[in-house]
Each structure stands twice: as C-alpha cells, then as structure tokens.
Design a protein around this motif. Structure first.
Motif, PDB file in Angstrom:
ATOM      1  N   VAL A 172       0.936  -1.407   0.034  1.00  0.00           N
ATOM      2  CA  VAL A 172      -0.024   0.007   0.020  1.00  0.00           C
ATOM      3  C   VAL A 172       0.746   1.496  -0.167  1.00  0.00           C
ATOM      4  CG1 VAL A 172      -1.814   1.295   1.197  1.00  0.00           C
ATOM      5  CG2 VAL A 172      -1.820  -1.142   1.300  1.00  0.00           C
ATOM      6  N   ILE A 173       1.839   1.379   0.769  1.00  0.00           N
ATOM      7  CA  ILE A 173       2.869   2.508   0.797  1.00  0.00           C
ATOM      8  C   ILE A 173       3.478   2.569  -0.344  1.00  0.00           C
ATOM      9  CG2 ILE A 173       4.952   3.261   2.000  1.00  0.00           C
ATOM     10  CD1 ILE A 173       3.739   1.972   4.759  1.00  0.00           C
ATOM     11  N   GLY A 174       4.202   1.828  -1.001  1.00  0.00           N
ATOM     12  CA  GLY A 174       4.953   1.708  -2.239  1.00  0.00           C
ATOM     13  C   GLY A 174       4.229   1.863  -3.311  1.00  0.00           C
ATOM     14  N   GLY A 175       2.732   1.129  -3.362  1.00  0.00           N
ATOM     15  CA  GLY A 175       1.927   1.623  -4.640  1.00  0.00           C
ATOM     16  C   GLY A 175       1.561   3.226  -4.559  1.00  0.00           C
ATOM     17  N   TYR A 176       1.416   3.892  -3.229  1.00  0.00           N
ATOM     18  CA  TYR A 176       0.966   5.150  -3.153  1.00  0.00           C
ATOM     19  C   TYR A 176       2.291   6.149  -3.601  1.00  0.00           C
ATOM     20  CZ  TYR A 176       0.230   9.936  -1.200  1.00  0.00           C
ATOM     21  OH  TYR A 176      -0.009  11.164  -1.010  1.00  0.00           O
ATOM     22  N   LEU A 177       3.545   5.791  -2.992  1.00  0.00           N
ATOM     23  CA  LEU A 177       4.615   6.429  -3.451  1.00  0.00           C
ATOM     24  C   LEU A 177       4.969   6.484  -4.723  1.00  0.00           C
ATOM     25  CD1 LEU A 177       6.774   5.705  -0.263  1.00  0.00           C
ATOM     26  CD2 LEU A 177       5.645   7.816  -0.567  1.00  0.00           C
ATOM     27  N   PHE A 178       5.007   5.453  -5.441  1.00  0.00           N
ATOM     28  CA  PHE A 178       5.382   5.006  -6.855  1.00  0.00           C
ATOM     29  C   PHE A 178       4.206   5.689  -7.674  1.00  0.00           C
ATOM     30  CE2 PHE A 178       8.411   2.359  -5.079  1.00  0.00           C
ATOM     31  CZ  PHE A 178       9.662   2.140  -5.946  1.00  0.00           C
ATOM     32  N   GLY A 179       2.984   5.848  -7.263  1.00  0.00           N
ATOM     33  CA  GLY A 179       1.797   6.275  -8.064  1.00  0.00           C
ATOM     34  C   GLY A 179       2.138   7.712  -8.121  1.00  0.00           C
ATOM     35  N   THR A 180       2.483   8.346  -7.028  1.00  0.00           N
ATOM     36  CA  THR A 180       2.670   9.795  -6.793  1.00  0.00           C
ATOM     37  C   THR A 180       3.890  10.183  -7.784  1.00  0.00           C
ATOM     38  OG1 THR A 180       4.214   9.866  -4.944  1.00  0.00           O
ATOM     39  CG2 THR A 180       1.752  10.144  -4.459  1.00  0.00           C
ATOM     40  N   MET A 181       4.706   9.299  -8.047  1.00  0.00           N
ATOM     41  CA  MET A 181       5.928   9.694  -8.931  1.00  0.00           C
ATOM     42  C   MET A 181       5.518   9.208 -10.278  1.00  0.00           C
ATOM     43  SD  MET A 181       9.287   8.559  -6.651  1.00  0.00           S
ATOM     44  CE  MET A 181       8.846   7.042  -6.397  1.00  0.00           C
ATOM     45  N   SER A 182       4.392   8.714 -10.439  1.00  0.00           N
ATOM     46  CA  SER A 182       3.882   8.246 -11.796  1.00  0.00           C
ATOM     47  C   SER A 182       4.748   7.004 -12.361  1.00  0.00           C
ATOM     48  CB  SER A 182       4.052   9.550 -12.903  1.00  0.00           C
ATOM     49  OG  SER A 182       3.073  10.454 -12.697  1.00  0.00           O
ATOM     50  N   VAL A 183       5.287   6.433 -11.277  1.00  0.00           N
ATOM     51  CA  VAL A 183       5.910   5.118 -11.812  1.00  0.00           C
ATOM     52  C   VAL A 183       4.757   3.878 -11.773  1.00  0.00           C
ATOM     53  CG1 VAL A 183       7.960   3.681 -11.430  1.00  0.00           C
ATOM     54  CG2 VAL A 183       8.093   6.238 -11.069  1.00  0.00           C
ATOM     55  N   GLY A 184       4.869   3.119 -12.740  1.00  0.00           N
ATOM     56  CA  GLY A 184       3.828   2.267 -12.787  1.00  0.00           C
ATOM     57  C   GLY A 184       4.620   0.614 -12.604  1.00  0.00           C
ATOM     58  N   GLN A 185       3.902  -0.324 -12.289  1.00  0.00           N
ATOM     59  CA  GLN A 185       4.488  -1.669 -11.940  1.00  0.00           C
ATOM     60  C   GLN A 185       4.325  -2.390 -13.453  1.00  0.00           C
ATOM     61  OE1 GLN A 185       2.807  -4.128  -9.034  1.00  0.00           O
ATOM     62  NE2 GLN A 185       0.797  -4.143 -10.020  1.00  0.00           N
ATOM     63  N   SER A 186       4.989  -3.149 -13.539  1.00  0.00           N
ATOM     64  CA  SER A 186       4.943  -4.047 -14.745  1.00  0.00           C
ATOM     65  C   SER A 186       5.074  -5.856 -14.230  1.00  0.00           C
ATOM     66  CB  SER A 186       6.000  -3.669 -15.742  1.00  0.00           C
ATOM     67  OG  SER A 186       6.224  -4.592 -16.882  1.00  0.00           O
ATOM     68  N   GLY A 187       4.106  -6.467 -14.301  1.00  0.00           N
ATOM     69  CA  GLY A 187       4.089  -7.725 -13.704  1.00  0.00           C
ATOM     70  C   GLY A 187       4.450  -7.989 -12.408  1.00  0.00           C
ATOM     71  N   LEU A 188       4.699  -9.387 -12.231  1.00  0.00           N
ATOM     72  CA  LEU A 188       4.930 -10.082 -10.702  1.00  0.00           C
ATOM     73  C   LEU A 188       5.998  -9.199 -10.155  1.00  0.00           C
ATOM     74  CD1 LEU A 188       4.114 -11.737  -8.619  1.00  0.00           C
ATOM     75  CD2 LEU A 188       5.364 -13.814  -9.760  1.00  0.00           C
ATOM     76  N   LEU A 189       7.231  -9.355 -11.066  1.00  0.00           N
ATOM     77  CA  LEU A 189       8.708  -8.850 -10.155  1.00  0.00           C
ATOM     78  C   LEU A 189       8.553  -7.247  -9.717  1.00  0.00           C
ATOM     79  CD1 LEU A 189      11.214 -10.600 -12.334  1.00  0.00           C
ATOM     80  CD2 LEU A 189      10.383 -11.008  -9.841  1.00  0.00           C
ATOM     81  N   GLY A 190       7.671  -6.766 -10.645  1.00  0.00           N
ATOM     82  CA  GLY A 190       7.417  -5.043 -10.489  1.00  0.00           C
ATOM     83  C   GLY A 190       6.540  -4.787  -9.270  1.00  0.00           C
ATOM     84  N   ALA A 191       5.611  -5.720  -9.128  1.00  0.00           N
ATOM     85  CA  ALA A 191       4.797  -5.462  -7.828  1.00  0.00           C
ATOM     86  C   ALA A 191       5.515  -5.999  -6.624  1.00  0.00           C
ATOM     87  CB  ALA A 191       3.702  -6.591  -8.058  1.00  0.00           C
ATOM     88  N   ILE A 192       6.362  -7.186  -6.731  1.00  0.00           N
ATOM     89  CA  ILE A 192       7.162  -7.398  -5.643  1.00  0.00           C
ATOM     90  C   ILE A 192       8.148  -6.397  -5.090  1.00  0.00           C
ATOM     91  CG2 ILE A 192       9.050  -9.010  -4.958  1.00  0.00           C
ATOM     92  CD1 ILE A 192       7.256 -11.221  -6.437  1.00  0.00           C
ATOM     93  N   LEU A 193       8.869  -5.537  -6.081  1.00  0.00           N
ATOM     94  CA  LEU A 193       9.776  -4.602  -5.752  1.00  0.00           C
ATOM     95  C   LEU A 193       9.175  -3.613  -5.267  1.00  0.00           C
ATOM     96  CD1 LEU A 193      12.541  -3.289  -6.389  1.00  0.00           C
ATOM     97  CD2 LEU A 193      11.629  -2.505  -8.445  1.00  0.00           C
TER      98      LEU A 193
END
Length: 81
Positions: free
Chosen positions: A41-62
């Motif tokens: 939740v924290i990482g998703g919020y922080l990366f979302g505010t920086m407009s950085v999205g995830q790509s796949g399973l490894l991105g979600a884990i990172l």
C-alpha cells in the motif's frame, strides 16, 4: 478470490525480503504478510505519486518490498522515541 491470493503471496515475499534486507531475518509468516501488504500500500502510493507504474509480478514485488522497507524504518524511528 485469485487476486486476493496473489496479493497475500506478494505481501509474504515482499515482507520476507524487507525483513532480510533491513533486519537480517523475517518476521514469521503472519508478520511477513502484514508487513508486505502494508508495504504494498505504501509503495503503491509513493510510486503512484511519482507516476511510476509496475510491470508484472516482479514489479509488484519490488514496489511492495520498497514500501515494506520504508515501513520498517518508520516503525523503528517511532519505537526509539
């Protein structure tokens, strides 16, 4: 239901990784899941505010692992006060 299972598994892996990287060990299965899910939740919020999205399973884990590491550092700061 499948999405929830993936969320829990990603939380488990991210919490374990964060525990190993920051503390030198995990927090147990339940603790790793809790830290990983909150970290996601924290990482998703922080990366979302920086407009950085995830790509796949490894991105979600990172992203969840980065969030979990931040969570562990904040909790350690609070416990010292």
């Amino acid at each position: 239901m499948s999405g929830l299972l993936w969320f829990i598994l990603i939380g488990l892996v991210a919490g374990w990784l964060a525990g190993v990287l920051v503390k030198g060990g995990g927090f147990g299965v339940i603790g790793d899941i809790a830290v990983g899910i909150l970290g996601a939740v924290i990482g998703g919020y922080l990366f979302g505010t920086m407009s950085v999205g995830q790509s796949g399973l490894l991105g979600a884990i990172l992203i969840a692992t980065v969030g979990a590491i931040i969570l562990i550092f904040v909790l350690r700061l609070i416990r010292r006060i």
